[in-house]
Scaffold this active site. Structure first.
Site, short mmCIF file in Angstrom:
data_model
loop_
_atom_site.label_atom_id
_atom_site.label_comp_id
_atom_site.label_asym_id
_atom_site.label_seq_id
_atom_site.Cartn_x
_atom_site.Cartn_y
_atom_site.Cartn_z
N SER A 1 57.46 83.74 134.32
CA SER A 1 57.52 83.05 133.03
C SER A 1 56.13 82.85 132.47
O SER A 1 55.17 82.66 133.23
CB SER A 1 58.20 81.67 133.22
OG SER A 1 58.19 80.94 132.00
N TYR B 1 57.57 68.72 136.26
CA TYR B 1 56.17 68.58 135.90
C TYR B 1 55.59 67.55 136.85
O TYR B 1 56.02 66.39 136.87
CB TYR B 1 56.00 68.10 134.46
CG TYR B 1 56.20 69.15 133.42
CD1 TYR B 1 55.39 70.29 133.39
CD2 TYR B 1 57.17 69.02 132.43
CE1 TYR B 1 55.56 71.26 132.42
CE2 TYR B 1 57.35 69.99 131.45
CZ TYR B 1 56.54 71.10 131.46
OH TYR B 1 56.71 72.06 130.49
N THR C 1 57.08 73.81 137.85
CA THR C 1 56.36 74.51 136.78
C THR C 1 54.86 74.42 137.02
O THR C 1 54.29 73.32 137.05
CB THR C 1 56.72 73.91 135.41
OG1 THR C 1 58.12 74.13 135.17
CG2 THR C 1 55.92 74.56 134.30
N SER D 1 65.14 69.55 132.46
CA SER D 1 63.70 69.34 132.28
C SER D 1 63.26 67.92 132.63
O SER D 1 63.98 66.95 132.38
CB SER D 1 63.33 69.62 130.82
OG SER D 1 61.99 69.28 130.55
N GLY E 1 61.90 84.57 128.99
CA GLY E 1 60.96 84.98 127.96
C GLY E 1 61.49 86.06 127.04
O GLY E 1 61.53 87.24 127.40
N HIS F 1 56.04 80.54 129.95
CA HIS F 1 56.37 79.31 129.23
C HIS F 1 56.81 79.61 127.79
O HIS F 1 56.53 78.87 126.85
CB HIS F 1 55.16 78.36 129.21
CG HIS F 1 55.50 76.92 129.38
ND1 HIS F 1 55.32 76.25 130.55
CD2 HIS F 1 56.01 76.01 128.51
CE1 HIS F 1 55.68 74.99 130.42
NE2 HIS F 1 56.12 74.82 129.18
N LYS G 1 57.79 78.23 139.06
CA LYS G 1 57.96 78.79 137.72
C LYS G 1 56.61 78.92 137.00
O LYS G 1 55.81 77.97 136.99
CB LYS G 1 58.89 77.90 136.91
CG LYS G 1 59.11 78.35 135.47
CD LYS G 1 60.06 77.41 134.75
CE LYS G 1 60.34 77.85 133.32
NZ LYS G 1 59.15 77.68 132.45
N GLN H 1 63.65 70.81 136.81
CA GLN H 1 62.32 71.34 136.52
C GLN H 1 61.29 70.23 136.65
O GLN H 1 61.39 69.19 135.99
CB GLN H 1 62.28 71.94 135.12
CG GLN H 1 60.92 72.45 134.68
CD GLN H 1 60.15 71.42 133.86
OE1 GLN H 1 60.74 70.55 133.22
NE2 GLN H 1 58.84 71.51 133.88
#
Length: 358
Positions: free
Chosen positions: A253, A127, A153, A105, A287, A255, A231, A125
């Site tokens: 996803s 952001y 994401t 992340s 999920g 989240h 994602k 991942q």
């Protein structure tokens, strides 16, 4: 005695401080999507095939050219040192031991350069920051340290409100850092004492860029020189758009039910998205996955692999790296059992006709 993932969850919810447990466990608003992500699996029934040779079960598969031992990946989870001091290091080591993929992340306690050398099957991942130079630096660092893909994401132009976090005035403990932000202007933005409610809302104010469109995908690929998985996809038309703009696959996803409450549960969207994009593009789904039967249902409906988030935290808190390995062991064992009882000796034999008509 730990028999299944729910045993680990029970220990987790009892032992962690209320604010930290609430951060990890909560969903957006009324937590309807959080609950539906799990409950929908009971609405899909299996139609097992009998008298097949299932004397040997092979879980091996390949994702973006990476050969892995099972179609169970580790989803991106933020701030893992709140669960155990070893944090993302233990999770990466567990992924290496089980020869599967971990997605690291952006909002992690350990930085790209700390996690990158541990394992040769890491995704990052992303952001996407309002500061494009900062984003570019992270992407280039991922390439230089051997990460194999970027997981972009897209369902967080801002954070959804998690009311448990608001009530608990959640903030990351003062002794922890966000590894990827150390030495940058973002290093201390989550420590602002006078901010009302959850400090996680500061991510929206200071980090996330709500102006992004599908047109940014080629830029991410150019900066990272890596495949990009998008994602947060729930709609077939968005899946098509992502692929048309150069994505190398999608991750279905919502989240973990933490963004838009009452959004559709992910299991329900696998088949319509697979029909829309065809057989070839990569689909990963997350999920609410807690059982081997859940994994088989996802694969039967058209996913290539699943990824698991919260249960890895339960394992991490329970026993560090060994706890994460325990979670993967449990899911692997359950998937082998489910495939055996469903008449599937390998991943390729998991087909749509194993699911009862809905």
């Amino acid at each position: 005695m730990i028999v299944n993932l729910f045993d680990l969850e029970e220990k987790f919810t009892k032992k962690l401080p209320k604010a930290i447990e609430g951060y990890y466990s909560s969903g957006a608003r009324d937590e309807i999507t959080l609950k539906r992500n799990r409950s929908i699996y009971n609405e899909y029934e299996l139609l097992p095939k009998l008298l097949r040779d299932v004397s040997e079960i092979d879980l091996k598969t390949s994702i973006l050219g990476l050969d892995i031992d099972m179609p169970i990946l580790i989803a991106p989870v933020a701030m893992q040192q709140m669960a155990h001091e070893i944090g993302e290091v233990g999770t990466a080591e567990a992924a290496k031991t089980h020869n599967t993929i971990m997605t690291h992340s952006t909002i992690s306690n350990k930085s790209i350069d700390e996690i990158g050398p541990i394992h040769d099957k890491l995704f990052f991942q992303l952001y996407f920051s309002k500061d494009r130079d900062f984003t570019s630096k992270m992407l280039k660092e991922c390439k230089s340290l051997g990460y194999k893909a970027i997981v972009f994401t897209v369902d967080a132009p801002r954070l959804g409100t998690r009311e448990r976090d608001e009530r608990n005035s959640f903030k990351m403990p003062d002794n922890l850092k966000l590894g990827n932000f150390i030495g940058t202007k973002f290093e201390h933005f989550d420590k602002i004492e006078e901010y009302d409610g959850s400090s996680m809302n500061l991510h929206s104010d200071h980090l996330f860029d709500p102006s992004l469109t599908f047109e940014i995908i080629p830029w991410i690929k150019e900066q990272s020189s890596l495949p990009v998985l998008v994602k947060g996809i729930l709609r077939p038309d968005d899946a098509t758009q992502a692929l048309n703009h150069g994505a190398d696959g999608i991750i279905i996803s919502n989240h973990g039910g933490r963004q838009l409450d009452t959004a559709v549960p992910t299991l329900k969207q696998i088949e319509p998205i697979r029909i829309a994009i065809g057989n070839d593009p990569l689909i990963i789904v997350d999920g609410g996955i807690r059982r081997g039967t859940d994994i088989l249902k996802c694969l039967a409906l058209g996913a290539n692999a699943v990824q698991v988030g919260r249960p890895l935290l339960w394992g991490l808190h329970h026993d560090g790296q060994k706890g994460v390995e325990l979670v993967l062991d449990i899911l692997k064992k359950e998937l082998i059992e489910t495939m055996t009882l469903s008449g599937c000796k390998n991943i390729g034999e998991i087909t749509r006709d194993l699911i009862s008509p809905i």
